[in-house]
Design a protein around this motif. Structure first.
Motif, PDB file in Angstrom:
ATOM      1  N   ALA A  97       3.027  63.298   0.701  1.00  0.00           N
ATOM      2  CA  ALA A  97       2.123  63.682   1.787  1.00  0.00           C
ATOM      3  C   ALA A  97       0.768  63.018   1.579  1.00  0.00           C
ATOM      4  O   ALA A  97       0.384  62.713   0.451  1.00  0.00           O
TER       5      ALA A  97
ATOM      6  N   THR B 102       3.455  62.722   6.437  1.00  0.00           N
ATOM      7  CA  THR B 102       4.437  63.001   5.400  1.00  0.00           C
ATOM      8  C   THR B 102       5.588  62.019   5.487  1.00  0.00           C
ATOM      9  O   THR B 102       5.850  61.437   6.528  1.00  0.00           O
TER      10      THR B 102
ATOM     11  N   GLY C 257       9.275  64.666  -1.389  1.00  0.00           N
ATOM     12  CA  GLY C 257       8.318  64.624  -0.291  1.00  0.00           C
ATOM     13  C   GLY C 257       6.987  64.076  -0.754  1.00  0.00           C
ATOM     14  O   GLY C 257       6.455  64.481  -1.791  1.00  0.00           O
TER      15      GLY C 257
END
Length: 177
Positions: free
Chosen positions: A104, A114, A102
């Motif tokens: 962000a 994101t 992930g």
């Protein structure tokens, strides 16, 4: 003087219209706080240079990106050349294990975005997620799926407006005779 049945049905249509409009407007008030982050390439190998962009920061915006999930650290976001997009870059560390990570960003205007980066090859310490996710790197827009709840709410608003219009026309037609 209006009949009680006509007054009750008119009130019910007006209330239904207001409720439908309220339900349709409520999700959009909160939808803008979390934006989409485009990651290019969406699939990379350790050592690759990654470019991210988002419109969440607004025109001439800036912010900080977070690629700590794959130990690449933070990176800066600067205004890009496309519309209202900001751009940032980072490099996938050489010891990154394959998996989905992930990424962000936090914009100076308070909004966030994101996205996911798929790392293939290499080796390291991260356990890959069991399913791939992300979006098609097709530029800004065009890869968003339709939201059935918003479509249903829109159709409800149109139906309520149509019913209200028919009711008003019938009401006026009844008085002119």
């Amino acid at each position: 003087m209006p009949r009680p049945a006509r007054l009750a049905s008119g009130t019910a249509v007006a209330a239904l219209t207001l409720v439908t409009l309220g339900l349709a407007a409520a999700p959009s008030a909160y939808a803008g706080d979390l934006g989409r982050l485009e990651i290019s390439p969406s699939s990379a190998r350790p050592g690759d240079r990654i470019t991210v962009n988002t419109t969440a920061c607004g025109k001439n915006g800036s912010g900080i990106g977070d690629a700590n999930s794959l130990d690449a650290g933070d990176f800066d976001l600067y205004p890009g050349t496309h519309k209202e997009a900001v751009v940032g870059r980072f490099t996938v560390p050489h010891d990154t294990k394959p998996g989905t990570y992930g990424i962000a960003v936090s914009c100076d205007n308070g909004r966030e975005a994101t996205g996911d980066l798929l790392v293939t090859g290499g080796g390291g310490h991260h356990t890959p997620r069991p399913h791939p996710s992300g979006h098609v790197p097709s530029g800004i827009g065009g890869s968003v799926r339709p939201d059935t709840a918003q479509i249903a709410a829109g159709l409800g608003v149109i139906a309520a407006a149509g019913a209200g219009g028919v009711w008003m026309m019938r009401r006026r037609a009844g008085r002119s005779h």
